[in-house]
Design a protein around this motif. Structure first.
Motif, PDB file in Angstrom:
ATOM      1  N   SER A   2     138.473  85.785  51.691  1.00  0.00           N
ATOM      2  CA  SER A   2     137.667  86.996  51.542  1.00  0.00           C
ATOM      3  C   SER A   2     137.768  87.552  50.129  1.00  0.00           C
ATOM      4  O   SER A   2     136.764  87.974  49.546  1.00  0.00           O
ATOM      5  CB  SER A   2     138.113  88.067  52.532  1.00  0.00           C
ATOM      6  OG  SER A   2     137.906  87.640  53.839  1.00  0.00           O
ATOM      7  N   LEU A   3     138.952  87.558  49.577  1.00  0.00           N
ATOM      8  CA  LEU A   3     139.138  88.075  48.217  1.00  0.00           C
ATOM      9  C   LEU A   3     138.422  87.197  47.197  1.00  0.00           C
ATOM     10  O   LEU A   3     137.764  87.702  46.281  1.00  0.00           O
ATOM     11  CB  LEU A   3     140.627  88.181  47.890  1.00  0.00           C
ATOM     12  CG  LEU A   3     140.974  88.732  46.516  1.00  0.00           C
ATOM     13  CD1 LEU A   3     140.427  90.147  46.355  1.00  0.00           C
ATOM     14  CD2 LEU A   3     142.472  88.703  46.302  1.00  0.00           C
ATOM     15  N   LEU A   6     134.768  87.919  47.404  1.00  0.00           N
ATOM     16  CA  LEU A   6     134.489  89.218  46.800  1.00  0.00           C
ATOM     17  C   LEU A   6     134.440  89.110  45.274  1.00  0.00           C
ATOM     18  O   LEU A   6     133.534  89.650  44.633  1.00  0.00           O
ATOM     19  CB  LEU A   6     135.544  90.237  47.227  1.00  0.00           C
ATOM     20  CG  LEU A   6     135.468  91.619  46.593  1.00  0.00           C
ATOM     21  CD1 LEU A   6     134.149  92.284  46.930  1.00  0.00           C
ATOM     22  CD2 LEU A   6     136.639  92.459  47.030  1.00  0.00           C
ATOM     23  N   ALA A  10     131.139  89.773  42.944  1.00  0.00           N
ATOM     24  CA  ALA A  10     131.171  90.784  41.887  1.00  0.00           C
ATOM     25  C   ALA A  10     130.818  90.188  40.523  1.00  0.00           C
ATOM     26  O   ALA A  10     130.217  90.861  39.684  1.00  0.00           O
ATOM     27  CB  ALA A  10     132.546  91.441  41.838  1.00  0.00           C
ATOM     28  N   VAL A  29     128.763  92.741  48.195  1.00  0.00           N
ATOM     29  CA  VAL A  29     130.047  93.259  47.727  1.00  0.00           C
ATOM     30  C   VAL A  29     130.637  94.198  48.770  1.00  0.00           C
ATOM     31  O   VAL A  29     131.846  94.170  49.026  1.00  0.00           O
ATOM     32  CB  VAL A  29     129.891  93.946  46.349  1.00  0.00           C
ATOM     33  CG1 VAL A  29     131.133  94.713  45.967  1.00  0.00           C
ATOM     34  CG2 VAL A  29     129.563  92.910  45.283  1.00  0.00           C
ATOM     35  N   GLY A  30     129.819  95.003  49.410  1.00  0.00           N
ATOM     36  CA  GLY A  30     130.299  95.902  50.454  1.00  0.00           C
ATOM     37  C   GLY A  30     130.842  95.163  51.661  1.00  0.00           C
ATOM     38  O   GLY A  30     131.930  95.479  52.164  1.00  0.00           O
ATOM     39  N   SER A  33     134.000  93.367  50.651  1.00  0.00           N
ATOM     40  CA  SER A  33     135.095  94.335  50.451  1.00  0.00           C
ATOM     41  C   SER A  33     135.683  94.745  51.794  1.00  0.00           C
ATOM     42  O   SER A  33     136.911  94.801  51.953  1.00  0.00           O
ATOM     43  CB  SER A  33     134.590  95.576  49.717  1.00  0.00           C
ATOM     44  OG  SER A  33     134.180  95.255  48.425  1.00  0.00           O
ATOM     45  N   ALA A  34     134.815  95.032  52.751  1.00  0.00           N
ATOM     46  CA  ALA A  34     135.284  95.386  54.090  1.00  0.00           C
ATOM     47  C   ALA A  34     136.057  94.223  54.708  1.00  0.00           C
ATOM     48  O   ALA A  34     137.102  94.427  55.351  1.00  0.00           O
ATOM     49  CB  ALA A  34     134.107  95.778  54.971  1.00  0.00           C
ATOM     50  N   THR A  36     137.736  91.935  53.114  1.00  0.00           N
ATOM     51  CA  THR A  36     139.019  91.813  52.424  1.00  0.00           C
ATOM     52  C   THR A  36     140.001  92.866  52.937  1.00  0.00           C
ATOM     53  O   THR A  36     141.179  92.568  53.148  1.00  0.00           O
ATOM     54  CB  THR A  36     138.817  91.951  50.904  1.00  0.00           C
ATOM     55  OG1 THR A  36     137.907  90.942  50.466  1.00  0.00           O
ATOM     56  CG2 THR A  36     140.119  91.793  50.160  1.00  0.00           C
ATOM     57  N   VAL A  37     139.521  94.082  53.156  1.00  0.00           N
ATOM     58  CA  VAL A  37     140.389  95.144  53.699  1.00  0.00           C
ATOM     59  C   VAL A  37     140.848  94.787  55.104  1.00  0.00           C
ATOM     60  O   VAL A  37     142.029  94.953  55.445  1.00  0.00           O
ATOM     61  CB  VAL A  37     139.656  96.501  53.668  1.00  0.00           C
ATOM     62  CG1 VAL A  37     140.406  97.554  54.462  1.00  0.00           C
ATOM     63  CG2 VAL A  37     139.454  96.953  52.234  1.00  0.00           C
TER      64      VAL A  37
END
Length: 84
Positions: A2-3, A6, A10, A29-30, A33-34, A36-37
């Motif tokens: 995921s990272l 991302l 980007a 990106v959104g 990002s979600a 990755t979190v």
């Protein structure tokens, strides 16, 4: 994964996404990002069941979107491993 997805999203120019009929850069990106979190939270022991969604989003980006948007900006004088 995921990272990495991302970071790749980007780094990609925003104009490449609509040019290849893909969703906007902001959306990708959104979503990534979600993801990755959620993956980080799963690593810490929370939301483990949502990691499959983060993985699916990352795989869709890496398999479908990234190869398409990477075609933008390439000139005809480049070989498969970079410029000649």
């Amino acid at each position: 994964m995921s990272l990495y997805s991302l970071i790749e999203a980007a780094r990609t120019p925003a104009q490449a996404f609509p040019a290849m009929d893909k969703q906007t850069k902001g959306l990708w990106v959104g979503v990534l990002s979600a993801g990755t979190v959620v993956s980080l939270a799963a690593f810490l022991g929370m939301f483990a069941f949502l990691t499959i969604l983060a993985l699916v989003a990352a795989l869709i980006f890496l398999i479908d979107v990234r190869p398409a948007v990477r075609q933008i900006g390439r000139s005809g004088g480049e070989g498969p491993y970079g410029p000649w």
